[in-house]
Design an enzyme around this catalytic site. Sequence first.
Site, PDB file in Angstrom:
ATOM      1  N   PRO A   6       0.733  -1.191  -0.167  1.00 47.47           N
ATOM      2  CA  PRO A   6       0.032   0.138   0.089  1.00 47.47           C
ATOM      3  C   PRO A   6       0.895   1.219  -0.077  1.00 47.47           C
ATOM      4  CG  PRO A   6      -0.029  -1.019   2.133  1.00 47.47           C
ATOM      5  CD  PRO A   6       0.431  -2.090   1.187  1.00 47.47           C
ATOM      6  N   ASN A   7       0.230   2.091  -0.800  1.00 47.46           N
ATOM      7  CA  ASN A   7       0.964   3.643  -0.939  1.00 47.46           C
ATOM      8  C   ASN A   7       2.202   3.621  -1.734  1.00 47.46           C
ATOM      9  OD1 ASN A   7      -1.277   4.735   0.434  1.00 47.46           O
ATOM     10  ND2 ASN A   7      -0.387   4.054   2.414  1.00 47.46           N
ATOM     11  N   TYR A  19      11.301   8.754   0.799  1.00 49.57           N
ATOM     12  CA  TYR A  19      11.178   7.900  -0.071  1.00 49.57           C
ATOM     13  C   TYR A  19      11.989   8.058  -1.340  1.00 49.57           C
ATOM     14  CZ  TYR A  19       7.961   6.022   3.180  1.00 49.57           C
ATOM     15  OH  TYR A  19       7.149   5.461   4.515  1.00 49.57           O
ATOM     16  N   ALA A  73       2.996  -0.614   4.863  1.00 52.01           N
ATOM     17  CA  ALA A  73       2.540  -0.491   6.283  1.00 52.01           C
ATOM     18  C   ALA A  73       1.909  -2.091   6.754  1.00 52.01           C
ATOM     19  CB  ALA A  73       1.326   0.354   6.707  1.00 52.01           C
ATOM     20  N   HIS A  76       3.738  -4.427   9.317  1.00 51.54           N
ATOM     21  CA  HIS A  76       3.536  -4.149  10.833  1.00 51.54           C
ATOM     22  C   HIS A  76       2.303  -4.678  11.390  1.00 51.54           C
ATOM     23  CE1 HIS A  76       6.905  -1.744   9.699  1.00 51.54           C
ATOM     24  NE2 HIS A  76       6.201  -0.786   8.976  1.00 51.54           N
ATOM     25  N   ASP A  83       1.364 -15.379   7.174  1.00 45.92           N
ATOM     26  CA  ASP A  83       0.920 -16.922   6.963  1.00 45.92           C
ATOM     27  C   ASP A  83       1.169 -17.377   5.544  1.00 45.92           C
ATOM     28  OD1 ASP A  83       0.336 -17.312   9.786  1.00 45.92           O
ATOM     29  OD2 ASP A  83      -1.926 -17.001   9.467  1.00 45.92           O
ATOM     30  N   HIS A  96      12.631  -2.808   2.583  1.00 48.99           N
ATOM     31  CA  HIS A  96      12.091  -1.375   3.105  1.00 48.99           C
ATOM     32  C   HIS A  96      12.987  -0.495   2.644  1.00 48.99           C
ATOM     33  CE1 HIS A  96       9.042  -3.280   5.274  1.00 48.99           C
ATOM     34  NE2 HIS A  96       9.700  -4.160   5.770  1.00 48.99           N
ATOM     35  N   ILE A  97      12.627   0.726   1.946  1.00 44.66           N
ATOM     36  CA  ILE A  97      13.322   1.887   1.314  1.00 44.66           C
ATOM     37  C   ILE A  97      13.765   2.285   2.630  1.00 44.66           C
ATOM     38  CG2 ILE A  97      12.921   3.990   0.095  1.00 44.66           C
ATOM     39  CD1 ILE A  97      10.425   2.463  -1.311  1.00 44.66           C
ATOM     40  N   SER A  98      13.001   2.877   3.469  1.00 46.13           N
ATOM     41  CA  SER A  98      13.778   3.715   4.687  1.00 46.13           C
ATOM     42  C   SER A  98      13.994   2.669   5.651  1.00 46.13           C
ATOM     43  CB  SER A  98      12.394   4.543   5.257  1.00 46.13           C
ATOM     44  OG  SER A  98      11.512   3.930   5.944  1.00 46.13           O
ATOM     45  N   ARG A 103      12.885   5.168  12.565  1.00 45.88           N
ATOM     46  CA  ARG A 103      11.345   5.780  12.493  1.00 45.88           C
ATOM     47  C   ARG A 103      10.582   5.482  13.904  1.00 45.88           C
ATOM     48  NH1 ARG A 103       9.252   5.370   6.760  1.00 45.88           N
ATOM     49  NH2 ARG A 103       8.023   7.184   7.657  1.00 45.88           N
ATOM     50  N   ARG A 107       6.954   0.919  13.830  1.00 50.72           N
ATOM     51  CA  ARG A 107       7.962   0.391  12.287  1.00 50.72           C
ATOM     52  C   ARG A 107       8.865  -0.561  12.700  1.00 50.72           C
ATOM     53  NH1 ARG A 107       5.282   3.739   8.423  1.00 50.72           N
ATOM     54  NH2 ARG A 107       4.968   5.712   9.053  1.00 50.72           N
TER      55      ARG A 107
HETATM   56  O1  CA2 Z   1      10.432   1.906   3.970  1.00 51.63           O
HETATM   57  C1  CA2 Z   1       9.720   1.188   3.477  1.00 51.63           C
HETATM   58  O2  CA2 Z   1       9.667   0.877   2.444  1.00 51.63           O
HETATM   59  C2  CA2 Z   1       8.207   1.099   4.197  1.00 51.63           C
HETATM   60  O3  CA2 Z   1       7.640  -0.142   3.874  1.00 51.63           O
HETATM   61  C3  CA2 Z   1       7.276   2.047   3.531  1.00 51.63           C
HETATM   62  C4  CA2 Z   1       5.774   2.080   4.278  1.00 51.63           C
HETATM   63  C5  CA2 Z   1       5.706   2.153   5.673  1.00 51.63           C
HETATM   64  O4  CA2 Z   1       4.726   2.110   6.081  1.00 51.63           O
HETATM   65  C6  CA2 Z   1       6.700   1.251   6.194  1.00 51.63           C
HETATM   66  O5  CA2 Z   1       6.810   1.497   7.720  1.00 51.63           O
HETATM   67  C7  CA2 Z   1       8.245   1.287   5.616  1.00 51.63           C
HETATM   68  C8  CA2 Z   1       4.943   3.233   3.704  1.00 51.63           C
HETATM   69  C9  CA2 Z   1       4.981   3.270   2.181  1.00 51.63           C
HETATM   70  C10 CA2 Z   1       4.618   4.809   1.872  1.00 51.63           C
HETATM   71  O6  CA2 Z   1       5.112   4.983   0.467  1.00 51.63           O
HETATM   72  C11 CA2 Z   1       4.940   6.141   0.018  1.00 51.63           C
HETATM   73  C12 CA2 Z   1       5.570   6.563  -1.078  1.00 51.63           C
HETATM   74  C13 CA2 Z   1       5.832   7.942  -1.336  1.00 51.63           C
HETATM   75  C14 CA2 Z   1       4.694   8.954  -0.712  1.00 51.63           C
HETATM   76  C15 CA2 Z   1       4.141   8.465   0.397  1.00 51.63           C
HETATM   77  C16 CA2 Z   1       4.059   7.296   0.838  1.00 51.63           C
END
Ligand code: CA2
Length: 136
Positions: A6-7, A19, A73, A76, A83, A96-98, A103, A107
């Site tokens: 998602p997102n 990101y 997300a 988490h 499963d 994970h990108i970040s 954080r 997370r």
């Molecule tokens: O760091 C990551 O890759 C995450 O999986 C990104 C998730 C976050 O909930 C995880 O804790 C860590 C969120 C993805 C949201 O992606 C966006 C990208 C651009 C702009 C806004 C959100």
Amino acid sequence: MIINGPNLNLLGRRQPEIYGEDTFEDFMLHLKGKFVDSDIELEYFQSNHEGELLDKLHEIGYDYDGIVLNAGAYTHTSVALADAIAAIETPVIEVHISNVHKREAFRHHSYLSPHCEGVIVGFGLRGYELAVQYFV
Ligand code: CA2
């Protein structure tokens, strides 16, 4: 197969300070270029829906050589994705990108990690490249 949750369709469009500035579609072109001489096929799937992510894991999880998964997300929160990863045969690398450990505390825990071959966090989009490299 690279799967984003998602997102992650918003990459390059929102919050570039966390990101980065590249869209994932642009990054896929770069990645395919990097592995053009390797004998691998790279595919990409993104969904904002937990059930669609589960369906994709079930669909490919017995045939493909490797899955690179950023479940966003759901990492988490989702016992269902945990499963599914435990049930399928194809090895999964969690990306994970970040750096989630720098954080918020919520997370820091992943339901998925115990079922994954490995975990790569905090290297930006480069993390996907490192994960694919593992499968080559
Ligand atoms: O760091 C990551 O890759 C995450 O999986 C990104 C998730 C976050 O909930 C995880 O804790 C860590 C969120 C993805 C949201 O992606 C966006 C990208 C651009 C702009 C806004 C959100």
